[in-house]
Design a protein around this motif. Structure first.
Motif, PDB file in Angstrom:
ATOM      1  N   ASP B  31      26.337 -52.105 -15.249  1.00  8.79           N
ATOM      2  CA  ASP B  31      25.969 -53.397 -15.063  1.00  8.79           C
ATOM      3  C   ASP B  31      24.574 -53.693 -15.607  1.00  8.79           C
ATOM      4  O   ASP B  31      24.108 -54.992 -15.769  1.00  8.79           O
ATOM      5  CB  ASP B  31      26.032 -53.962 -13.525  1.00  8.79           C
ATOM      6  CG  ASP B  31      27.419 -53.781 -13.125  1.00  8.79           C
ATOM      7  OD1 ASP B  31      28.333 -53.813 -14.169  1.00  8.79           O
ATOM      8  OD2 ASP B  31      27.830 -53.131 -12.049  1.00  8.79           O
ATOM      9  N   GLY B  62      26.659 -45.261  -6.786  1.00  6.87           N
ATOM     10  CA  GLY B  62      26.961 -45.792  -8.189  1.00  6.87           C
ATOM     11  C   GLY B  62      27.009 -44.720  -9.239  1.00  6.87           C
ATOM     12  O   GLY B  62      27.434 -43.732  -8.853  1.00  6.87           O
ATOM     13  N   ARG B  63      26.935 -45.118 -10.686  1.00  9.50           N
ATOM     14  CA  ARG B  63      27.039 -44.336 -11.576  1.00  9.50           C
ATOM     15  C   ARG B  63      25.959 -44.411 -12.469  1.00  9.50           C
ATOM     16  O   ARG B  63      25.520 -45.506 -13.047  1.00  9.50           O
ATOM     17  CB  ARG B  63      28.333 -44.424 -12.127  1.00  9.50           C
ATOM     18  CG  ARG B  63      29.059 -43.770 -12.910  1.00  9.50           C
ATOM     19  CD  ARG B  63      30.281 -44.010 -13.380  1.00  9.50           C
ATOM     20  NE  ARG B  63      30.550 -42.963 -14.409  1.00  9.50           N
ATOM     21  CZ  ARG B  63      31.903 -43.190 -15.157  1.00  9.50           C
ATOM     22  NH1 ARG B  63      32.727 -44.043 -14.609  1.00  9.50           N
ATOM     23  NH2 ARG B  63      32.214 -42.494 -16.029  1.00  9.50           N
ATOM     24  N   ARG B 135      25.239 -58.501 -20.658  1.00  7.39           N
ATOM     25  CA  ARG B 135      25.264 -59.772 -21.251  1.00  7.39           C
ATOM     26  C   ARG B 135      26.781 -60.218 -21.060  1.00  7.39           C
ATOM     27  O   ARG B 135      27.811 -59.473 -21.104  1.00  7.39           O
ATOM     28  CB  ARG B 135      24.950 -59.788 -22.632  1.00  7.39           C
ATOM     29  CG  ARG B 135      24.739 -61.251 -23.272  1.00  7.39           C
ATOM     30  CD  ARG B 135      24.472 -60.949 -25.128  1.00  7.39           C
ATOM     31  NE  ARG B 135      23.364 -60.251 -24.980  1.00  7.39           N
ATOM     32  CZ  ARG B 135      23.067 -59.503 -26.105  1.00  7.39           C
ATOM     33  NH1 ARG B 135      23.942 -59.117 -27.078  1.00  7.39           N
ATOM     34  NH2 ARG B 135      21.834 -58.874 -26.374  1.00  7.39           N
ATOM     35  N   GLN B 136      27.046 -61.533 -20.453  1.00  6.41           N
ATOM     36  CA  GLN B 136      28.445 -61.887 -20.522  1.00  6.41           C
ATOM     37  C   GLN B 136      29.461 -62.080 -21.960  1.00  6.41           C
ATOM     38  O   GLN B 136      28.613 -62.483 -22.963  1.00  6.41           O
ATOM     39  CB  GLN B 136      28.372 -63.334 -19.904  1.00  6.41           C
ATOM     40  CG  GLN B 136      29.736 -63.908 -19.514  1.00  6.41           C
ATOM     41  CD  GLN B 136      29.710 -65.367 -19.180  1.00  6.41           C
ATOM     42  OE1 GLN B 136      28.802 -65.881 -18.417  1.00  6.41           O
ATOM     43  NE2 GLN B 136      30.786 -66.292 -19.039  1.00  6.41           N
ATOM     44  N   LYS B 137      30.295 -61.615 -22.035  1.00  2.58           N
ATOM     45  CA  LYS B 137      31.186 -61.625 -23.112  1.00  2.58           C
ATOM     46  C   LYS B 137      31.561 -62.709 -23.640  1.00  2.58           C
ATOM     47  O   LYS B 137      32.098 -63.450 -22.648  1.00  2.58           O
ATOM     48  CB  LYS B 137      32.308 -60.396 -22.993  1.00  2.58           C
ATOM     49  CG  LYS B 137      32.548 -59.770 -24.213  1.00  2.58           C
ATOM     50  CD  LYS B 137      33.818 -58.851 -24.004  1.00  2.58           C
ATOM     51  CE  LYS B 137      33.599 -57.484 -23.772  1.00  2.58           C
ATOM     52  NZ  LYS B 137      34.687 -56.728 -23.556  1.00  2.58           N
TER      53      LYS B 137
END
Lengths: 217, 138
Positions: B31, B62-63, B135-137
């Protein structure tokens, strides 16, 4: 979703240098294609586009050459650092024909974090099919009831009226599961400390071959 | 330490780092991401130090995704050795980083925790970095 009207201009000059000059002058080069008509190069004002993009606009109505045309924002080209828009793609759409678009899903009320559990967002968007004017801006999904070991699929998203899912219904969106134990990167005894070289010539010594100069008297 | 498992040739030319990153320059898996603003060779020890720094902040939640890999071998000759007699031995392995390359990504934690973790990681990097969002796809 609201259809935004933006003034655009046809551009005759194409090419990278011309586009660079255009960007320096505060305009974004773009292209319109679709509906089996010829693709046209256009340009639009950078600041005006940024303002409407902040509101999440996807549908645009352009009036060029005395005609109005409804367009769907299809692609945005960014520079290498990802902070400036360098090019836009718009697709002509018919008001009465459905379009398939990618819409982001907003997940609200995440469950309380548990030790060792990971809430993994595998897909944050789904493909939907609907009429251009019925296109939703964002889809909402409440994940408050999600338990460890369970996941949410695309079919679980509540779609507005007139909107159908275009993705496989079992496409996983969110998964809540226990994390696998991380393997520490400590060197193990006997593990190679150098990579294998594929082109390296290995010295081959046949057991019965006589050594050079040994037979000479 | 990160290192290739197998290579075709052991030693490489030094090369030049030109241009900006045209691939690997957006947040793809997590994210939040840490983006390089300069060009550099980042060696395997620095990559590992960055991973440890962010893992400590996350504390098991988290990762962390490492987006760079040290593919390039760097050789050096020992001190007080005359020039010639072939190329030196491999000293370390490094990743070639250009401006725009996303170095690390984090998912599954709130933004303030991710920002803190990636800031700690940025201190281990030999380049100026910045925190970036997915960023939004379209």
């Amino acid at each position: 979703m609201e259809v935004v009207m933006l003034p655009v201009e046809f551009r005759e000059a194409t090419g990278s240098q011309e586009c660079k000059r255009m960007r320096n002058a505060g305009r974004i080069p773009a292209v319109i294609y679709g509906l089996k008509r010829e693709a046209r190069a256009i340009s639009l004002e950078s600041h005006a586009f940024d303002m409407v993009m902040r509101k999440g606009a996807r549908m645009f109505e352009f009036s060029v050459g005395g005609k109005t045309q409804m367009c769907l924002l299809k692609d945005i080209g960014y520079n290498s650092l990802g902070d400036k828009i360098v090019h836009l793609d718009f697709m002509r759409v018919d008001d009465k024909l459905p379009v398939t678009v990618n819409v982001s899903v907003e997940f609200s009320n995440p469950p309380l974090p548990l030790t060792g559990a990971l809430l993994e967002f595998i897909n944050r968007d789904i493909h939907i099919s609907c009429l251009p004017r019925e296109l939703p801006g964002v889809l909402q999904c409440n994940i408050a009831d999600l338990k460890v070991g369970h996941h949410i699929e695309a079919k679980d998203i509540v779609l507005p009226a007139g909107v159908t899912l275009a993705d496989p219904p079992h496409k996983t969106l969110v998964s809540y599961h226990y994390k696998n134990a991380e393997v520490e990167a400590t060197p193990v005894d006997g593990a190679p400390t150098e990579p294998i070289v594929l082109t390296e010539k290995k010295p081959v010594e046949a057991p019965g071959t006589p050594e050079k100069g040994k037979d000479k008297k | 330490m990160l290192m290739p498992k197998r290579v075709k040739y052991r030693k490489q030319h030094r090369g030049r780092v030109k241009g900006e990153a045209h691939s690997g320059n957006y947040v793809a898996f997590g994210d939040y991401g840490l983006q390089s603003l300069e060009r550099a060779w980042i060696d395997a020890r620095q990559i590992e130090a960055g991973r440890i720094a962010s893992s400590h902040v996350l504390g098991g939640d988290g990762r962390v995704f490492i987006r760079i890999f040290p593919h390039k071998s760097v050789t050096s000759k020992p001190a007080e050795v005359r020039m010639g007699t072939g190329k030196g031995e491999i000293e370390y392995w490094c990743a070639v980083v250009k401006p725009g390359t996303v170095l690390y990504e984090i998912s599954g934690v709130p933004i303030d925790v991710a920002r803190k973790a990636l800031l700690r990681t940025a201190h281990k990097m030999p380049v100026r970095c910045r925190f970036v969002l997915r960023r939004q796809k379209i």
